[in-house]
Design a protein around this motif. Structure first.
Motif, PDB file in Angstrom:
ATOM      1  N   VAL A 166      44.843 -16.187 -41.833  1.00  0.00           N
ATOM      2  CA  VAL A 166      45.004 -17.462 -41.100  1.00  0.00           C
ATOM      3  C   VAL A 166      43.643 -18.052 -41.104  1.00  0.00           C
ATOM      4  CG1 VAL A 166      46.010 -18.814 -39.557  1.00  0.00           C
ATOM      5  CG2 VAL A 166      47.024 -16.600 -39.842  1.00  0.00           C
ATOM      6  N   VAL A 167      43.486 -18.830 -42.198  1.00  0.00           N
ATOM      7  CA  VAL A 167      42.174 -19.584 -42.120  1.00  0.00           C
ATOM      8  C   VAL A 167      42.336 -21.007 -41.425  1.00  0.00           C
ATOM      9  CG1 VAL A 167      40.524 -21.129 -43.606  1.00  0.00           C
ATOM     10  CG2 VAL A 167      41.437 -18.753 -44.197  1.00  0.00           C
ATOM     11  N   ARG A 168      41.661 -21.444 -40.396  1.00  0.00           N
ATOM     12  CA  ARG A 168      41.606 -22.555 -39.777  1.00  0.00           C
ATOM     13  C   ARG A 168      40.842 -23.641 -40.571  1.00  0.00           C
ATOM     14  NH1 ARG A 168      40.010 -22.515 -33.634  1.00  0.00           N
ATOM     15  NH2 ARG A 168      37.911 -22.501 -34.439  1.00  0.00           N
ATOM     16  N   CYS A 216      39.943 -28.682 -49.053  1.00  0.00           N
ATOM     17  CA  CYS A 216      41.311 -28.261 -49.939  1.00  0.00           C
ATOM     18  C   CYS A 216      40.926 -27.545 -51.037  1.00  0.00           C
ATOM     19  CB  CYS A 216      42.000 -29.578 -49.914  1.00  0.00           C
ATOM     20  SG  CYS A 216      42.676 -30.309 -48.483  1.00  0.00           S
ATOM     21  N   ARG A 217      39.932 -28.245 -51.751  1.00  0.00           N
ATOM     22  CA  ARG A 217      39.584 -27.469 -53.211  1.00  0.00           C
ATOM     23  C   ARG A 217      39.091 -26.004 -53.066  1.00  0.00           C
ATOM     24  NH1 ARG A 217      35.129 -31.332 -55.580  1.00  0.00           N
ATOM     25  NH2 ARG A 217      34.362 -29.463 -56.698  1.00  0.00           N
ATOM     26  N   ALA A 218      38.401 -25.791 -51.815  1.00  0.00           N
ATOM     27  CA  ALA A 218      38.133 -24.374 -51.686  1.00  0.00           C
ATOM     28  C   ALA A 218      39.243 -23.712 -51.371  1.00  0.00           C
ATOM     29  CB  ALA A 218      37.168 -24.160 -50.486  1.00  0.00           C
ATOM     30  N   ILE A 219      40.319 -23.951 -50.528  1.00  0.00           N
ATOM     31  CA  ILE A 219      41.329 -23.477 -50.377  1.00  0.00           C
ATOM     32  C   ILE A 219      42.087 -23.024 -51.726  1.00  0.00           C
ATOM     33  CG2 ILE A 219      43.556 -23.148 -49.190  1.00  0.00           C
ATOM     34  CD1 ILE A 219      41.369 -22.530 -47.265  1.00  0.00           C
ATOM     35  N   GLN A 220      42.380 -24.082 -52.330  1.00  0.00           N
ATOM     36  CA  GLN A 220      42.970 -23.850 -53.666  1.00  0.00           C
ATOM     37  C   GLN A 220      42.368 -23.252 -54.613  1.00  0.00           C
ATOM     38  OE1 GLN A 220      43.091 -27.546 -56.087  1.00  0.00           O
ATOM     39  NE2 GLN A 220      45.183 -27.446 -56.604  1.00  0.00           N
ATOM     40  N   ARG A 221      40.915 -22.956 -54.776  1.00  0.00           N
ATOM     41  CA  ARG A 221      40.387 -21.802 -55.591  1.00  0.00           C
ATOM     42  C   ARG A 221      40.386 -20.606 -55.004  1.00  0.00           C
ATOM     43  NH1 ARG A 221      34.417 -23.227 -57.139  1.00  0.00           N
ATOM     44  NH2 ARG A 221      35.757 -25.008 -58.058  1.00  0.00           N
ATOM     45  N   VAL A 224      32.091 -26.261 -52.394  1.00  0.00           N
ATOM     46  CA  VAL A 224      33.653 -25.605 -52.599  1.00  0.00           C
ATOM     47  C   VAL A 224      33.203 -24.152 -52.810  1.00  0.00           C
ATOM     48  CG1 VAL A 224      35.234 -25.741 -54.137  1.00  0.00           C
ATOM     49  CG2 VAL A 224      34.505 -27.888 -53.535  1.00  0.00           C
ATOM     50  N   ASP A 225      32.071 -23.600 -53.748  1.00  0.00           N
ATOM     51  CA  ASP A 225      31.915 -22.493 -54.279  1.00  0.00           C
ATOM     52  C   ASP A 225      31.535 -21.630 -53.182  1.00  0.00           C
ATOM     53  OD1 ASP A 225      31.331 -20.714 -56.364  1.00  0.00           O
ATOM     54  OD2 ASP A 225      29.450 -20.838 -55.722  1.00  0.00           O
ATOM     55  N   ARG A 226      30.633 -22.014 -52.148  1.00  0.00           N
ATOM     56  CA  ARG A 226      30.103 -21.181 -51.060  1.00  0.00           C
ATOM     57  C   ARG A 226      31.250 -20.868 -50.225  1.00  0.00           C
ATOM     58  NH1 ARG A 226      25.087 -18.661 -50.960  1.00  0.00           N
ATOM     59  NH2 ARG A 226      24.709 -19.358 -49.023  1.00  0.00           N
ATOM     60  N   LEU A 227      32.198 -22.080 -49.777  1.00  0.00           N
ATOM     61  CA  LEU A 227      33.008 -21.982 -48.884  1.00  0.00           C
ATOM     62  C   LEU A 227      34.215 -21.091 -49.280  1.00  0.00           C
ATOM     63  CD1 LEU A 227      34.315 -22.730 -46.005  1.00  0.00           C
ATOM     64  CD2 LEU A 227      35.360 -24.638 -47.216  1.00  0.00           C
ATOM     65  N   ALA A 228      34.661 -21.090 -50.791  1.00  0.00           N
ATOM     66  CA  ALA A 228      35.632 -20.156 -51.099  1.00  0.00           C
ATOM     67  C   ALA A 228      35.015 -18.761 -51.151  1.00  0.00           C
ATOM     68  CB  ALA A 228      35.967 -20.823 -52.565  1.00  0.00           C
TER      69      ALA A 228
END
Length: 801
Positions: free
Chosen positions: A577-579, A627-632, A557-561
């Motif tokens: 726009v993030v696919r 989804c957690r990464a997008i939310q962050r 999550v951290d690295r993706l965000a």
């Protein structure tokens, strides 16, 4: 207590206009103490020994003649640079202090002890030349700094050694290159309470990205112990990046980069007055930990913004954290001298066309490419055998290396980070450099032909042989404006910032799967179900990569965000726009630990990919991490410009299931302004365009897949290559139809395929159809923008007729 201001001045009495009096470093410290303390910026107390005191010392010891004579003999070729410098330094070190000057320095030191309620406190003694830290020249590191100095006698000795350092070989050489008169440059000395960073950490920060000139980020380097190791490039430091425009909101944490450095050494105090500091190895725990917490990273970044705003220009700042009090301090600030002078309207880009085998990788400095023969140098004393134009390879550099570095075409070092001496000097000299390459001095050898490439993002590479590459000048003033939005396709967080100057309308396609495969490398399900993994080798690799994370899923999550954050800042506040992940099963299986979670398919292109994965028991928990990464990214980091896009969504029923799963994971269309797009790459998306438009805010046409599925042609088949044509009448009908139907219900339509880049007439067709946007690779942006402008003029002419 009053003091003789011709000899000594307290920092709070100085301003930046006092450079002729106390040098750039001390004038800047005074400016900050006087003006920025109220805004929370902390600077350790101290005083400056003035340039007049230096001149009095020179005059009292008759050294003007010594200096002039030695430099004259050097100019006439009677003495070498080393011999001239040595004779001047020796004469200065033998000089006696005028009693008036010595008394003023001792009195000020006693007063500093009284102000801080200490006895014989330890101080940092820093050189501050009257020609240093100017906007067009950086004398950083040219003169000496002495740390952990205690007592009046040791202080006077350190000041004398600072005077002598005005005539080191490197300082003489640099002044000559910049055209400064040696006899008109004087030296002030700053005496400042030491920050006990030996018990914590220290480093450097810039209020600008040092490689690309991107002015909306703060770059921080940090290591354990005193900060000299970071400045000198003796360690590989932590690196943090923070997005400045979102720092004003205290509820947000816009840290877009956190890279843990090895930090193999730390510099500590000693009780030996002859050698007041020494390096020791760091512990395993220190190497595995970050030096700064997120709160400290944000606090320093806000200080960098305050300092930059006050000075009205990008700044190069040294900071330190006191391990006894946990307080942060700024100990130096100077103008950033490279990117702030870079021509913003024209940029060179380098493209590697053909390259040899990769030999090494490290931190990329300079965004350029250079080829040549290697020259491995262990010590500056070997400069006589360096060949002009060679590629300098060494362990690390300090200011003694500048005369050699000036003659190199590129530089490669074993150690160092973006704020190391090698990095700073390479930028100023306009040289590509790779720092922190670890084993360069072992793997490369003299006379070896190599190519140093710093044009592929944050990581630089040394390739075997002389590569074939091209250089292109980009003139931004010549780019036309268009009604149709032209956006960027981005995937690589490491290379994204280099495109910040392009006048794009946003990012039309940010490829999440590239971030996962290159920035994370681990299959998300292997993190979710780590305990059941059967692959021991994969487990060991996962343990190494996730070191420092108590929860392994937090690593993902951290690295993706943060990786997506680096893509989001480039065009902020324009939409990005993030696919969501669009791996095929065979690609997912290649991730670390991935083979245990992926089915084997005969045709992965049309198999278990895109939307179908997100609600499947096979991947649902992995999608929850996305989804957690997008939310962050949106809610905690503050990138509300991010739009989510769902790929390969086969039916409206599938769309409903995906939107439901997203909502379960805290991502709801319309909430906090969130827009959700869908890829249009399947004929069903066109046929049921109005139904899809009820569920999504817009469409992005994936012309490759849409062509493949419309024509029934495998786009990877060599036998059918002639049939794969994005301009086929059937494909054009599909594209025109989706644009028309979507616009009837108020939905936007863009296209993120390669066709507009390669085919000018295709860009014209899209404009005729009234498409809202096109998203193209950055290197083709200007060409497409021009094609779109021409097409728009043609359409307007046709309407007028």
């Amino acid at each position: 207590m009053p003091n003789d201001t011709s000899q000594v001045v307290w920092f709070e009495e100085l301003r930046r206009a006092d450079v002729p009096r106390v040098g750039g470093k001390n004038a800047s410290l005074g400016e900050m103490v006087a003006n920025l303390s109220r805004q929370g910026v902390k600077v350790p107390p101290g005083f400056a020994v003035t340039a007049d005191a230096y001149r009095q010392f020179i005059d009292a010891n008759g050294l003007q003649k010594t200096v002039s004579s030695a430099l004259g003999e050097f100019a006439d070729g009677k003495l070498s640079l080393a011999e001239a410098g040595e004779s001047i330094r020796r004469a200065i070190l033998r000089g006696d202090w005028p009693e008036e000057t010595a008394q003023a320095i001792r009195a000020a030191y006693d007063e500093l002890n009284r102000r801080t309620a200490q006895h014989e406190m330890d101080v940092a003694v820093r050189s501050s030349a009257t020609a240093e830290d100017l906007p067009d020249a950086s004398f950083a590191g040219q003169q000496e700094t002495f740390l952990n100095i205690r007592g009046g006698r040791a202080l006077l000795d350190a000041c004398r050694r600072c005077y002598a350092s005005l005539f080191t070989d490197r300082a003489i050489s640099y002044r000559q290159a910049k055209g400064f008169d040696h006899l008109k440059v004087a030296l002030s000395v700053g005496v400042q309470r030491m920050v006990r960073s030996d018990l914590s950490g220290a480093g450097v920060m810039f209020s600008i990205d040092t490689e690309t000139g991107f002015d909306k980020v703060v770059l921080i380097n940090a290591a354990w112990g005193l900060g000299e190791n970071v400045v000198q490039g003796a360690v590989d430091p932590d690196e943090y990046e923070v997005f400045k425009p979102l720092l004003s909101d205290p509820s947000l944490s816009p840290i877009i980069g956190k890279k843990r450095g090895e930090k193999a050494l730390k510099m500590l105090y000693t009780s030996d007055s002859g050698q007041p500091t020494r390096n020791v190895p760091t512990s395993k725990a220190e190497r595995a930990a970050f030096v700064l917490s997120d709160e400290e990273i944000l606090a320093l970044s806000r200080w960098a913004c305050v300092i930059e705003r006050h000075y009205g220009q990008p700044m190069d700042i040294e900071w330190a954290k006191d391990g006894q009090t946990n307080e942060m301090f700024v100990v130096q600030a100077r103008p950033e001298t490279v990117q702030s002078r870079r021509e913003a309207s024209a940029v060179k880009t380098y493209h590697i066309k053909k390259k040899g085998r990769q030999l090494l990788a490290g931190v990329s400095i300079g965004e350029a490419v250079a080829s040549g023969r290697v020259c491995v140098i262990e010590n500056p004393s070997e400069m006589g055998r360096f060949v002009d134009g060679a590629i300098l390879v060494t362990r690390t550099t300090d200011p003694d290396w500048v005369p050699i570095m000036r003659r190199a075409s590129a530089i490669v070092t074993d150690h160092g980070g973006r704020t190391s001496h090698a990095a700073i000097v390479s930028r100023e000299l306009g040289l590509p450099a790779i720092v922190g390459a670890t084993r360069a001095t072992h793997l490369l050898h003299n006379e070896q032909e190599v190519t140093v490439c710093c044009a592929e993002g944050r990581e630089g590479f040394v390739y075997e042989g002389i590569a074939d590459y091209e250089v292109e000048d980009i003139d931004f003033d010549s780019i036309p404006t268009t009604r149709t939005k032209v956006m960027l396709n981005l995937a690589n967080p490491a290379a994204a910032l280099r495109w910040w100057r392009l006048p794009a309308d946003g990012v039309g396609l940010a490829r999440m799967e590239f971030v996962v495969s290159n920035h994370i490398k681990i299959h998300p399900m292997a993190l979710v179900r780590y305990d059941s993994l059967k692959d021991d080798a994969a487990k060991r690799t996962i343990d190494e990569l996730t070191a420092g994370y108590e929860d392994r899923t937090e690593y993902f999550v951290d690295r993706l965000a943060r990786g997506l954050g680096r893509l989001a800042v480039v065009q902020y506040p324009h939409p990005v726009v993030v696919r969501m992940s669009d791996f095929k099963t065979n690609e997912y299986a290649n991730l670390i630990g991935g083979s245990e979670f992926e089915p084997k398919e005969n045709n992965p292109m049309l198999g278990f990919r895109g939307a179908s994965r997100y609600y499947s028991p096979r991947y649902r928990e992995g999608f929850a991490l996305e989804c957690r990464a997008i939310q962050r990214l949106r809610n905690e980091m503050g990138f509300r410009n991010v739009v989510v896009m769902i790929p390969f969504c086969r039916s409206t029923k599938e769309a409903d299931r995906v939107l439901e799963v997203m909502a379960e994971n805290g991502i709801r269309r319309g909430e906090a302004g969130l827009e959700v797009y869908v890829m249009c790459e399947i004929p069903s998306n066109v046929i049921l365009a109005k139904a899809f438009a009820q569920r999504f805010d817009g469409f992005s046409i994936g012309s490759n897949d849409l062509t493949q599925l419309t024509l029934g042609v495998d786009r990877d088949s060599a036998e059918l290559a002639e049939l794969f044509d994005e301009q086929d009448d059937a494909v054009r009908w599909m594209i025109q139809s989706i644009i028309t139907q979507a616009h009837k219900v108020g939905a936007d339509v863009g296209l993120c395929g390669q066709a507009p880049s390669d085919q000018p007439e295709f860009a014209g067709f899209l404009v005729e159809c009234g498409i809202d946007s096109m998203s193209v690779s950055p290197d083709s942006f200007i060409a497409v923008k021009r094609r779109v402008a021409t097409a728009e003029q043609t359409v307007l002419s046709d309407i007028a007729e």
